[in-house]
Scaffold this active site. Sequence first.
Site, PDB file in Angstrom:
ATOM      1  N   ASP A 316       0.795  -1.229   0.000  1.00  0.00           N
ATOM      2  CA  ASP A 316       0.000   0.000   0.000  1.00  0.00           C
ATOM      3  C   ASP A 316       0.826   1.275   0.000  1.00  0.00           C
ATOM      4  O   ASP A 316       0.385   2.291  -0.545  1.00  0.00           O
ATOM      5  CB  ASP A 316      -0.960   0.001   1.197  1.00  0.00           C
ATOM      6  CG  ASP A 316      -2.167  -0.908   0.975  1.00  0.00           C
ATOM      7  OD1 ASP A 316      -2.486  -1.189  -0.196  1.00  0.00           O
ATOM      8  OD2 ASP A 316      -2.796  -1.313   1.960  1.00  0.00           O
ATOM      9  N   VAL A 400      -6.778   3.358   2.443  1.00  0.00           N
ATOM     10  CA  VAL A 400      -6.304   2.774   1.194  1.00  0.00           C
ATOM     11  C   VAL A 400      -7.430   1.922   0.626  1.00  0.00           C
ATOM     12  O   VAL A 400      -7.537   0.734   0.921  1.00  0.00           O
ATOM     13  CB  VAL A 400      -5.041   1.933   1.431  1.00  0.00           C
ATOM     14  CG1 VAL A 400      -4.402   1.562   0.094  1.00  0.00           C
ATOM     15  CG2 VAL A 400      -4.040   2.670   2.313  1.00  0.00           C
ATOM     16  N   GLY A 401      -8.284   2.563  -0.170  1.00  0.00           N
ATOM     17  CA  GLY A 401      -9.433   1.852  -0.708  1.00  0.00           C
ATOM     18  C   GLY A 401     -10.361   1.434   0.408  1.00  0.00           C
ATOM     19  O   GLY A 401     -10.864   2.265   1.170  1.00  0.00           O
ATOM     20  N   TYR A 403      -9.685  -0.405   3.166  1.00  0.00           N
ATOM     21  CA  TYR A 403      -9.157  -0.460   4.528  1.00  0.00           C
ATOM     22  C   TYR A 403      -8.736   0.913   5.049  1.00  0.00           C
ATOM     23  O   TYR A 403      -8.245   1.739   4.295  1.00  0.00           O
ATOM     24  CB  TYR A 403      -7.928  -1.386   4.581  1.00  0.00           C
ATOM     25  CG  TYR A 403      -8.236  -2.755   5.136  1.00  0.00           C
ATOM     26  CD1 TYR A 403      -8.506  -2.927   6.495  1.00  0.00           C
ATOM     27  CD2 TYR A 403      -8.270  -3.876   4.311  1.00  0.00           C
ATOM     28  CE1 TYR A 403      -8.789  -4.176   7.014  1.00  0.00           C
ATOM     29  CE2 TYR A 403      -8.563  -5.137   4.826  1.00  0.00           C
ATOM     30  CZ  TYR A 403      -8.820  -5.288   6.177  1.00  0.00           C
ATOM     31  OH  TYR A 403      -9.109  -6.518   6.687  1.00  0.00           O
TER      32      TYR A 403
END
EC number: 1.4.3.-
Lengths: 680, 680
Positions: A316, A400-401, A403
Amino acid sequence: MESLAALLLLILLSSLASSFPHPLDPLTFTEISTVRSILSSHPPFSHPNSFPSITSLSLLEPPKTSILSWLPSSPPLPRRATITAYSPNLTHLLSIDIPSRLILSHSTIPHPSAFPRLTSSDISRASSTTLSDPRVIRIIKNRGLDPSRINCLPLSPGWFGPQEENRRLAKVQCFALFYNTTANFYMSPIEGLMVLVDLDVGAVVWVRDEGRGIPVPNGEGTDYRYTGGAVRRGVMMERAGGGTGFEVEGGHMVKWGNWELHVKADERAGIVVSTAKVRAVEGEEWRSVMYKGFASELFVPYMEGSEGWYFRGYMDAGEYGLGSCAMPLVRLNDCPRNAYYMDAVFAGEDGRPFVRPDVICLFERYTGDVAWRHSELFSDEAIHESRPKVTLVARMVASVGNYDYIFDWEFQQDGLIKIKVSLSGMLMVKGTVYQNMSQVPKEHDLHGTLVTENLIGITHDHFITFYLDMDIDGPNNSFVKVHMTKQEISPEESPRKSILKFNREVARTEKDGRIKLNLYDPSEFHIVNPARLSKVGNPSGYKIVPAATAASLLDLTDPPQLRSGFTNNQIWITPYNQSEEWAGGLFAYQSRGDDTLAVWSERDRPIENKDIVTWYTLGFHHIPCQEDYPLMPTVSSSFDLKPANFFDKNPILRAAPYFEEDLPVCETFARGELPNCNSI
Amino acid sequence: MESLAALLLLILLSSLASSFPHPLDPLTFTEISTVRSILSSHPPFSHPNSFPSITSLSLLEPPKTSILSWLPSSPPLPRRATITAYSPNLTHLLSIDIPSRLILSHSTIPHPSAFPRLTSSDISRASSTTLSDPRVIRIIKNRGLDPSRINCLPLSPGWFGPQEENRRLAKVQCFALFYNTTANFYMSPIEGLMVLVDLDVGAVVWVRDEGRGIPVPNGEGTDYRYTGGAVRRGVMMERAGGGTGFEVEGGHMVKWGNWELHVKADERAGIVVSTAKVRAVEGEEWRSVMYKGFASELFVPYMEGSEGWYFRGYMDAGEYGLGSCAMPLVRLNDCPRNAYYMDAVFAGEDGRPFVRPDVICLFERYTGDVAWRHSELFSDEAIHESRPKVTLVARMVASVGNYDYIFDWEFQQDGLIKIKVSLSGMLMVKGTVYQNMSQVPKEHDLHGTLVTENLIGITHDHFITFYLDMDIDGPNNSFVKVHMTKQEISPEESPRKSILKFNREVARTEKDGRIKLNLYDPSEFHIVNPARLSKVGNPSGYKIVPAATAASLLDLTDPPQLRSGFTNNQIWITPYNQSEEWAGGLFAYQSRGDDTLAVWSERDRPIENKDIVTWYTLGFHHIPCQEDYPLMPTVSSSFDLKPANFFDKNPILRAAPYFEEDLPVCETFARGELPNCNSI
């Protein structure tokens, strides 16, 4: 008059002081604008049609030696920028001296060796390319869905062999967007639909659909937006008078109690803590603890080998950017009312600066815990002494998207630093035909948990690898394994048969500094300054204290593991090298694992009494449970950096207790109602 | 008039309700007095000169089946007492029905099979016997110390073979009491002086002095009493209006948010949490999570084989009593201002009741942490949702001589229970001639750390073994090891070479329920109710989630380890047995290890779909460091009991965020000054 003159001088000096940035301060809005203007007259940036996409534009930190010798009274250090930019056939690396407008270096790396992180444009392009493909539209319609209400997100494809080498790719997954029902589209995957997009060409390479017959859940009950109702009330953490309990000088240098540290946001690493110094008593010398610490990489492998899932082994930080994904913190809820907020100034793809507000918060925390205590009965009079624990927390959240990762750096008055990562947000779920476990054949492996009807939360791991450039009382340190073993004792020596003994083993080279934790073969892990001895002759040190963690069990040759070889051990020690900051390599997207911490460490360089960097990986195995649906309650783990013979004695023995009159007076709620905290 | 009658009825009913105790409520002052009066007419208690010393007098809890079927509207359950008493040749065990004044049972156990915990009289007698021995006085004088300023404390001697079987012994260690300088006599040990006392006869068995030449530190700089000075100010955790955020019915039944639990103090176990129940939503059924949980034993082996140290392997619950050692909590410092305090009523050695005030505190805690959050960029409009984490903490502190153990039971709204132990207080230090590590020959093992001139902090471990009678949705549960392993994948199946898979292994018998943790052979550990399935067919469960811990490395046949065999594994599962509550045996003092959890487990009884008890041991290796001198900053570790498919979905999704108007208004300090928290 003399005192007035002195006062004026003081005001002048303090205004001057604040006008010079700290040499580690991130680039300002003006500086980024200047960099862009310098770039604009430099090919290929000078051609508007070929302006490469800026994927990173940030401070080129001055050499560590310069920082270490710098004082606020020193002349300012050079303000330089380091830039990564991307054009379809080349990745550019530049460094620029801002005041002199000089381009110090400009190198190019041909593809496919170096793909920088995904940009917003990449993400939009991947999505629009996918949704303009007639095959995709047909598949969506065949599922009974409205193609205008679909969200498609590009997933980093990893790297699985040379056939994928020659282009920059994304694997696109789509979700149904029942926005009137829910914002939580992640729980409505169009399972089995997978689209490979060439990001540079902007074209679909292939479309696969292996999910026919798998229903797309309608999102009912998955929304998480607050729409009124239950009131949470009454408990808080507060300072009177609106004070924060600490000072922030020049926007980044934080002074709290016996700590001094520099805090900033970085587009890749997220929150960065630099030059952390501590002292036992006000007025004493500041003592160096850590030169720089941050989350270097975050590896999330999923445990499903099928077409739509095998490639999911996200990195990430390198593939998306933890700072790039850091959103404004939600006041009162992400951080308490007494928090101080720090903005980030980042550069867009076009090189123009923008402000991301409130991405870091700092707050003084009173947890209700005890810093030290003792009750003594066996003395002339009973003694009951206790001191409350108060800490300073620096926090950033990267979304991050699906999560959300909450990164906390918590500083204690006793010198301890706790580094905590909390996970929330949404699971990556896989659609399935099963509605109940009773329908699943015994031999069928779900690779996860049926979290609701038709959705499997797929098993995965999270590994967060921290870069910790510890400088205990100066840069030259050694790594000492304080190894505990059972010592057997003979009956002649003692009625005991065994004791736990420890040996101090100094790591000579990098291979000695690789640690796999083992409960039954335990060690303490000290970073010491062999040249600085305590008053009774123990080397000054800090120890790294793991707590709950998980190790990767993947095969070392499994492609995701190879690319994330930095998770092969929990601890690594490397000699300081300014170019070795990113555990997964400078360019992580579609990387092949040839520039990782695991590779650097193979050189087995000497690390004894050197400027060394400690790497610690905090791991989580995540077998989902139903409580993680439709949005996970936070799961946390942490590790500590704890003084070990750094101070000659307990540095907080003289701390004062609380008395009633030290505390703020709180009378009412702003709403003027009585507290009612039981209805959640 | 009707409403007035209804109101009066309500008042009457509620006063009735509160007059019946909960059947798990500890004995009241009056009940203990009644028990003593019953005993007083029963031999040998009826003879004033032979009244056995009461070492335990507490509620005989009704059978679990009676508690489980009891309702507040039910008739009260029997109020019975269980008593342990000690006379020089016999230990008495009695049970008494209080209302009927009937002695239900009275058994006696001849010595040396059963020595109960040390009493205050034992401690005083050991000290006075020691200090009236002319040999001791001579040794003290020879060290240049004043015999009237000496503190002597009896240490439990453990058990090292049959030669020690026939009498109740204590090993007495003495410290110089420089009370004008310091209250911290533990840092002034008279090293090498060791006195063996026969506690029953009240006589010195032998005196040894192997410490001539080892200086006794004068205590300078070791005091920890607050004498004014630095002011700590401004951070707090607060509710407006003085509310606690929870209700305590009848003194022990706590209702907070979606939790209901019974909390009490026990003289041996310390804090006891019973009948913990949770529900997702108000109005839903209460669901059982845990029938009873407490610290069953606390084992502290020291790692030094010499005469004065080899025997130190304390079992603090059984040898001293965690509740007996629990002191009143320090208001504002041990617990925040919004805490509720619970008293304990214990029986003295003479059987008379006494009140130990404020031994338990309960408080609502806002840590500044996040219960869940998500920021979503890939939707029609950016979403930022976050919910603050608010918990309920129940705390007790046991000050067992030098060490202070803080026990926290923390309940979260998402159903998680965090059990935390924090250590503070004083090290057990050993006098030495060395003033600096440079004087210590390389081959000389200090068995610890030179923490200041002339004092070694001896290496030791702490193991706290918790009894956790989990009843997930009812008593019949199974223990499931969710075992994670690497699964290799063939190239035909997937580009991946491996994934992490898990298998659910149901433990059939006790031997299957013994767990040694291993980072590279990980499992989750679930306690499930196989008869209660979630809406998608997963068994309702909780998992026990270890965090930082340590395992005992001692030889299994080493006497201290044999006596504390319950630390041979981190987890054990046993079938519920009312008589198996004390992991080190009912009688731990000078025990021989024949009545421990390790012994019971050898029967290998069936544990599948039974009423089972989970035992978890939280361990600490403690190699002291200089910061632990002269009083340790707290060191903590914890483990969690976490819902795993217990709820069908995240139970706190509908929680409300904070708004400014939900928070109390805090204007000033009581002292009216501005906050200044930087001077600690």
